[in-house]
Design a protein around this motif. Structure first.
Motif, PDB file in Angstrom:
ATOM      1  N   THR A 108       0.895  -1.152   0.008  1.00 18.59           N
ATOM      2  CA  THR A 108      -0.091   0.084   0.015  1.00 18.59           C
ATOM      3  C   THR A 108       0.809   1.215  -0.128  1.00 18.59           C
ATOM      4  O   THR A 108       1.148   1.956   0.971  1.00 18.59           O
ATOM      5  CB  THR A 108      -1.033  -0.115   1.258  1.00 18.59           C
ATOM      6  N   LYS A 155      -2.448  12.216   0.105  1.00 19.99           N
ATOM      7  CA  LYS A 155      -2.253  10.747   0.943  1.00 19.99           C
ATOM      8  C   LYS A 155      -2.046  11.240   2.371  1.00 19.99           C
ATOM      9  O   LYS A 155      -1.752  10.337   3.229  1.00 19.99           O
ATOM     10  CB  LYS A 155      -1.190  10.029   0.407  1.00 19.99           C
ATOM     11  N   SER A 207      -3.853   9.021   4.810  1.00 22.61           N
ATOM     12  CA  SER A 207      -3.075   7.612   4.930  1.00 22.61           C
ATOM     13  C   SER A 207      -1.944   7.326   5.283  1.00 22.61           C
ATOM     14  O   SER A 207      -1.476   6.359   5.753  1.00 22.61           O
ATOM     15  CB  SER A 207      -3.491   7.255   3.307  1.00 22.61           C
ATOM     16  N   GLN A 247      -1.160   3.640   6.148  1.00 22.05           N
ATOM     17  CA  GLN A 247      -1.947   3.098   5.204  1.00 22.05           C
ATOM     18  C   GLN A 247      -1.459   3.439   3.599  1.00 22.05           C
ATOM     19  O   GLN A 247      -1.849   2.599   2.940  1.00 22.05           O
ATOM     20  CB  GLN A 247      -3.405   3.461   5.116  1.00 22.05           C
ATOM     21  N   TRP A 248      -0.464   4.188   3.829  1.00 21.13           N
ATOM     22  CA  TRP A 248       0.281   4.563   2.496  1.00 21.13           C
ATOM     23  C   TRP A 248       1.585   4.956   2.801  1.00 21.13           C
ATOM     24  O   TRP A 248       1.908   5.901   3.403  1.00 21.13           O
ATOM     25  CB  TRP A 248      -0.704   5.780   1.758  1.00 21.13           C
TER      26      TRP A 248
END
Length: 332
Positions: free
Chosen positions: A126, A306, A309, A314-315
């Motif tokens: 991810t 992002k 995230s 998550q990123w």
């Protein structure tokens, strides 16, 4: 005397050397007899594949790769058991490792004249692997890339991994920019994987692709590869096992010439300035040499999109070596 002491000492020494290599690589100012040299090197408990051998101030050194992790290191040759091999024998010896599997895949993707080599990591990641090219340029380093990724990731990922494709000419033209990058790495703000991008990076605005960049008639590929590595070492940079073709242009013969140096060609599936959108696992390409502000702006917008995230992990940005290693660790 404890018979295991020498092994324990050498293992400790290897760990110390790796830590030094990772963030403050030794500067080798008096390199002599720099050449390709392949084989097996063993220092308990690790096996290494040897790629290069050279002398510096009356000491002999090896540039080696851990074929399981794709990490490189430099150490004095007398710390190791060594078995010289041809490149073919070495690849056969280490054939089940992620490193050799990546070399094999790059060769299978060598027919296209543009973007040969490894183009992405594993899709389940991810996030992306960021690569920034430092081609010859009269413009200064675009520092926004590095300050912005550190600002975005410092709470969740430090140092932030980035891979830089560097040319010999850029190192010569931009010594202060190079010092700035090395300082960011020394401060553990970023971790740089240094990709060989050729020494001269010649380009013609008129020649067709089949006669352009490294395909220009008369190009000495050995000079382009080895002189760049020597320039890295003289500037305190640790060469990786990756190579990026200037302009992403190559042919099948050139790809095999590069893999015969033990280097893995790295392409991209997301050149941002060309409008290619990254996906999970993408190897993203931007230019950090000041010549491609559109790509840098697009990357900064991507980072900003992002933010949440990133904050929740998550990123993320992935180390190129780990991304490739994980893909080929899973390959049959």
């Amino acid at each position: 005397m404890n018979k295991h002491l020498p092994k324990i000492f050498l293992t400790f020494l290897s760990l110390v050397t790796f830590c030094c290599d990772a963030f403050s690589q030794t500067i080798y100012r008096k390199i002599e007899n720099y050449k390709t040299y392949y084989g097996w090197a063993h220092n308990y408990p690790q096996d290494w594949m040897i790629l290069r051998r050279f002398d510096n101030e009356d000491r002999n050194y090896l540039l080696m790769v851990n074929p399981q992790t794709l990490e490189t290191k430099i150490n004095e040759s007398n710390f190791y058991q060594i078995k010289p091999m041809s490149i073919e024998q070495a690849r056969e010896f280490f054939k089940n490792t992620p490193y050799v599997k990546a070399l094999n895949k790059a060769e299978k993707q060598s027919v296209s004249i543009q973007d040969a080599g490894i183009e992405s990591g594993i899709p389940k990641q991810t996030g992306i692997s960021l690569t920034a090219d430092l081609c010859p340029s009269h413009r200064p380093l675009d520092k926004r890339i590095f300050t912005d990724i550190f600002t975005e990731f410092k709470k969740v990922e430090r140092p932030v991994p980035v891979a830089l494709s560097i040319t010999g000419i850029w190192m010569r033209q931009h010594p202060q920019d190079l010092v700035w990058l090395k300082q960011m790495q020394a401060n553990r703000e970023i971790y740089i994987t240094w990709i060989n991008h050729s020494f001269n990076h010649r380009v013609s605005l008129k020649a067709p692709l089949k006669e352009n960049f490294l395909l220009e008639p008369g190009t000495d590929i050995s000079y382009e590869v080895l002189e760049t590595e020597k320039a890295m070492l003289r500037n305190g940079l640790l060469p990786s096992v990756f190579f990026r073709f200037p302009g992403l242009v190559s042919d099948q013969q050139l790809v095999y010439q590069v893999t015969n140096f033990g280097l893995i060609p790295v392409g991209t599936d997301a050149w941002l300035a060309k409008g290619q959108q990254p996906r999970n696992g993408s190897i993203v390409l931007i230019h950090g040499n000041g010549n491609e502000p559109v790509g840098v702006n697009d990357f900064i917008k991507l980072l900003q999109s992002k933010t949440r995230s990133i904050a929740s992990k998550q990123w993320l940005l992935y180390d190129l070596r780990e991304s490739v290693d994980e893909e080929f660790s899973e390959a049959p």
